[in-house]
Design an enzyme around this catalytic site. Sequence first.
Site, PDB file in Angstrom:
ATOM      1  N   LYS A 119      -4.022 -10.675  -7.387  1.00  0.00           N
ATOM      2  CA  LYS A 119      -5.098  -9.795  -6.897  1.00  0.00           C
ATOM      3  C   LYS A 119      -6.293  -9.817  -7.831  1.00  0.00           C
ATOM      4  O   LYS A 119      -7.427  -9.626  -7.411  1.00  0.00           O
ATOM      5  CB  LYS A 119      -4.584  -8.358  -6.737  1.00  0.00           C
ATOM      6  CG  LYS A 119      -3.734  -8.157  -5.501  1.00  0.00           C
ATOM      7  CD  LYS A 119      -3.560  -6.681  -5.205  1.00  0.00           C
ATOM      8  CE  LYS A 119      -2.744  -6.441  -3.952  1.00  0.00           C
ATOM      9  NZ  LYS A 119      -2.442  -5.034  -3.728  1.00  0.00           N
ATOM     10  N   LYS A 200       1.743 -16.802   1.920  1.00  0.00           N
ATOM     11  CA  LYS A 200       2.297 -15.744   2.770  1.00  0.00           C
ATOM     12  C   LYS A 200       1.238 -15.162   3.695  1.00  0.00           C
ATOM     13  O   LYS A 200       0.045 -15.180   3.380  1.00  0.00           O
ATOM     14  CB  LYS A 200       2.936 -14.651   1.915  1.00  0.00           C
ATOM     15  CG  LYS A 200       1.952 -13.843   1.120  1.00  0.00           C
ATOM     16  CD  LYS A 200       2.591 -12.607   0.501  1.00  0.00           C
ATOM     17  CE  LYS A 200       1.471 -11.805  -0.140  1.00  0.00           C
ATOM     18  NZ  LYS A 200       1.814 -10.606  -0.799  1.00  0.00           N
ATOM     19  N   LYS A 203      -3.075  -9.654   4.906  1.00  0.00           N
ATOM     20  CA  LYS A 203      -4.290  -9.131   5.544  1.00  0.00           C
ATOM     21  C   LYS A 203      -5.526  -9.422   4.714  1.00  0.00           C
ATOM     22  O   LYS A 203      -6.643  -9.326   5.199  1.00  0.00           O
ATOM     23  CB  LYS A 203      -4.149  -7.636   5.869  1.00  0.00           C
ATOM     24  CG  LYS A 203      -3.896  -6.742   4.693  1.00  0.00           C
ATOM     25  CD  LYS A 203      -3.487  -5.355   5.176  1.00  0.00           C
ATOM     26  CE  LYS A 203      -2.700  -4.634   4.089  1.00  0.00           C
ATOM     27  NZ  LYS A 203      -1.871  -3.567   4.566  1.00  0.00           N
TER      28      LYS A 203
HETATM   29  P1  AMP Z   1       1.692  -4.133   1.831  1.00  0.00           P
HETATM   30  O1  AMP Z   1       0.874  -4.474   2.996  1.00  0.00           O
HETATM   31  O2  AMP Z   1       1.411  -4.949   0.643  1.00  0.00           O
HETATM   32  O3  AMP Z   1       1.686  -2.632   1.541  1.00  0.00           O
HETATM   33  O4  AMP Z   1       3.180  -4.489   2.217  1.00  0.00           O
HETATM   34  C1  AMP Z   1       4.030  -3.645   2.922  1.00  0.00           C
HETATM   35  C2  AMP Z   1       5.400  -4.265   3.077  1.00  0.00           C
HETATM   36  O5  AMP Z   1       5.314  -5.470   3.841  1.00  0.00           O
HETATM   37  C3  AMP Z   1       6.054  -4.669   1.753  1.00  0.00           C
HETATM   38  O6  AMP Z   1       7.443  -4.377   1.826  1.00  0.00           O
HETATM   39  C4  AMP Z   1       5.824  -6.145   1.677  1.00  0.00           C
HETATM   40  O7  AMP Z   1       6.789  -6.818   0.900  1.00  0.00           O
HETATM   41  C5  AMP Z   1       5.927  -6.534   3.143  1.00  0.00           C
HETATM   42  N1  AMP Z   1       5.177  -7.783   3.409  1.00  0.00           N
HETATM   43  C6  AMP Z   1       3.846  -7.987   3.195  1.00  0.00           C
HETATM   44  N2  AMP Z   1       3.493  -9.239   3.546  1.00  0.00           N
HETATM   45  C7  AMP Z   1       4.630  -9.835   4.005  1.00  0.00           C
HETATM   46  C8  AMP Z   1       4.920 -11.141   4.521  1.00  0.00           C
HETATM   47  N3  AMP Z   1       3.979 -12.065   4.647  1.00  0.00           N
HETATM   48  N4  AMP Z   1       6.199 -11.411   4.889  1.00  0.00           N
HETATM   49  C9  AMP Z   1       7.165 -10.473   4.775  1.00  0.00           C
HETATM   50  N5  AMP Z   1       6.956  -9.233   4.289  1.00  0.00           N
HETATM   51  C10 AMP Z   1       5.706  -8.906   3.905  1.00  0.00           C
END
Ligand code: AMP
Length: 342
Positions: A119, A200, A203
């Site tokens: 980040k 991965k 967003k």
């Molecule tokens: P965040 O948007 O970073 O708050 O992520 C929320 C949840 O989604 C966390 O448990 C992340 O590990 C999961 N996550 C985010 N991106 C991915 C992805 N590309 N594949 C699988 N899990 C994800």
Amino acid sequence: MELNKNNNKPTVFSGVQPSGVLHLGNYLGALAQWVEMQNQFNCIFCVVDYHAITVKQEAKNLSENILNVVKAYLASGINPERSVIFQQSDITAHTELAWILNCVARMSDLNKMTQFKEKGLGKESVGVGLFDYPVLMAADILLYNTDAVPVGEDQVQHVELTRTLAKRFNNEYGNVFKIPEVTVRKQGARIMGLDDPTKKMSKSAASAANYISLLDRPEAAAKKITRAVTDSGSEIKYDAKKKPAIANLMTIYSLLSNTSIKELEAKYEDKGPAYAKASAGKYGDFKKDLAGVVVEFLNEFQIKYNSFSDKEVKQILKDGAEKVRPIAEATLKNVKNNLGIN
Ligand code: AMP
Ligand code: TRP
């Protein structure tokens, strides 16, 4: 929900940041896993707004996004009668414990965190909050005597740090914290970008072609599937190393349609070469069907998502905070007792 546990069920804790719309990776890696866990565990799902402000947010967007994350939880199938949903900033114990854990964490622990490095990459200066983010996450988890933390693969390192900090505190000040386990799904823990299967789905990706937002118009999402990068060859065969793009699409297909990878391979066994001759290009049948599966999923998801009012959601958060506050406060009290500052 019987959080004060006469039921002996282990506790599950997880959270998502309200920092924008959620995507299919969030759903398949995290939310879908949570839904499955609701029967067996006492589940607590948090909207981690203090994590979101580690990068600049517009106030109006943030307050909307907080409610929208709850709507996404509900639309995914989290049942507020069974699981607790609450907002992190409603419980002051999170930031208090984070401070205490800051005094246990070392710079060298945090310097190892890859998410912070990613980040912060290329930025002239990076906020202290972003660096410290995993300590607040540790506080979230440890306040609730959590047994299991269901997350996507990118969060595993943070849960490991949580374990390290909990053990260190227990050693130095006496046993207070339960040591949590991380749980990731066998399939779906790391959904990759549609435009680049080596990164991965995220967003914050440069192009919206990378991800399918849970609020994408279904037809627009179908287009993203049709245009998704594929590998060379034409066989529908799961091979994450040699065919990462198809493997990723197969994972999405398999999870959304409840069909095993084996079944998918069998279904498309004969279609590759035949399709290669057709005008739309190889992998076409497979992608067309997957687009249909995604459209159906999004239609259903969005109908549910739009059925919840802001008022209803605010009440769920309020009730959730009331339920978890006593647990968080009890843990914090024990921590302070051991430190000699109660
Ligand atoms: P965040 O948007 O970073 O708050 O992520 C929320 C949840 O989604 C966390 O448990 C992340 O590990 C999961 N996550 C985010 N991106 C991915 C992805 N590309 N594949 C699988 N899990 C994800
Ligand atoms: N850091 C997590 C993410 O970006 C969100 C999060 C904050 C979390 N606190 C948590 C996840 C506690 C699980 C448990 O996805």
